[in-house]
Write a protein that holds these residues in place. Structure first.
Motif, short mmCIF file in Angstrom:
data_model
loop_
_atom_site.label_atom_id
_atom_site.label_comp_id
_atom_site.label_asym_id
_atom_site.label_seq_id
_atom_site.Cartn_x
_atom_site.Cartn_y
_atom_site.Cartn_z
N LYS A 131 -31.78 -1.31 -12.46
CA LYS A 131 -31.01 -1.97 -13.52
C LYS A 131 -30.25 -0.92 -14.32
O LYS A 131 -30.75 0.18 -14.56
N LYS A 132 -29.04 -1.27 -14.73
CA LYS A 132 -28.20 -0.35 -15.47
C LYS A 132 -28.32 -0.57 -16.97
O LYS A 132 -28.42 -1.70 -17.45
N TYR A 133 -28.29 0.54 -17.70
CA TYR A 133 -28.40 0.50 -19.16
C TYR A 133 -27.37 1.45 -19.77
O TYR A 133 -26.89 2.38 -19.12
N LEU A 134 -27.05 1.18 -21.02
CA LEU A 134 -26.18 2.06 -21.78
C LEU A 134 -27.00 2.70 -22.89
O LEU A 134 -27.64 2.01 -23.68
N ILE A 135 -26.97 4.03 -22.94
CA ILE A 135 -27.70 4.77 -23.97
C ILE A 135 -26.68 5.42 -24.90
O ILE A 135 -25.96 6.34 -24.50
N ASN A 136 -26.61 4.93 -26.12
CA ASN A 136 -25.72 5.50 -27.13
C ASN A 136 -26.52 6.39 -28.07
O ASN A 136 -27.58 5.99 -28.57
#
Length: 230
Positions: A131-136
């Motif tokens: 699964k893809k995630y965005l880490i800011n």
């Protein structure tokens, strides 16, 4: 017996008194630190800054115990607690809203527009278990004024899913002049590891991926997120 309006007015009067005491204590501490020899000022300021989460937690515990004590006295001294509680409900709702939105304003002071560190600290698009995630990773700017500065940047790491729903948040501090906090976050198959320069031990911290339900809840209540994951 007091009306709902009287309870609201009384609560604001009590809050004003407490706020005045806090301001007086803060001013007294500031004057004390200012009058100290320079060689002790920096050490004391860094110590206060490093243990700011613990100080906040202790203050929260005292406030909680005070509320429990007042509630106990209220139940023991009131003939009809349920009726009085209904009158107090507007004041309770108002202060819950103030605490919730106030915690967002005071705790989350990061600025992703001017202090976004995704490239520097290995944030951005990542994949965990298919699964893809965005880490800011965003900061608030370095605090380096003479009296309260510590040359540390308060950073918030936010994890979002593909629909950009916030799943978890972590707050930590970076000392940009050097130290382990400058290490980029470490990505493994099922976790994110990061370092907090305000931690005296310097041990890396871990965020399990995917984030838990508790992470999801804490991300929406900044004060609880700070207490659960200091």
């Amino acid at each position: 017996m007091p009306t709902s309006r009287a309870y609201v007015a009384k609560s604001f009067k009590l809050a004003t008194t407490i706020s005045a005491l806090i301001i007086i204590l803060a001013m007294a501490l500031s004057i004390f630190i200012y009058l100290m020899p320079n060689k002790f000022q920096l050490g004391l300021l860094i110590t206060i800054y490093q243990f700011s989460n613990e100080i906040l937690f202790i203050a929260f515990i005292f406030i909680f115990l005070f509320i429990i004590f007042k509630s106990y006295r209220f139940i023991k001294t009131t003939d009809s607690p349920s009726e009085e509680l209904m009158k107090m409900s507007p004041a309770i709702i108002i202060w819950l809203c103030i605490i919730f939105y106030g915690s967002i304003f005071f705790i989350n002071d990061t600025d992703c527009k001017n202090y976004k560190y995704n490239e520097t600290l290995n944030g951005g698009r990542k994949e965990f278990k298919g699964k893809k995630y965005l880490i800011n990773i965003c900061g608030s700017g370095v605090s380096d004024n003479d009296l309260f500065g510590s040359s540390m940047d308060r950073v918030q790491m936010t994890v979002l899913n593909e629909q950009e729903e916030v799943l978890a948040k972590r707050n930590y501090k970076i000392f940009w002049d050097g130290g382990p906090g400058l290490d980029p976050i470490e990505i493994s198959q099922d976790s994110i590891r990061y370092r907090d320069d305000s931690d005296p031990d310097g041990e890396p911290r871990t965020l399990t991926m995917p984030p838990s339900k508790l992470d999801w809840i804490a991300a929406r209540f900044p004060i609880f997120n700070l207490l659960i994951y200091p």
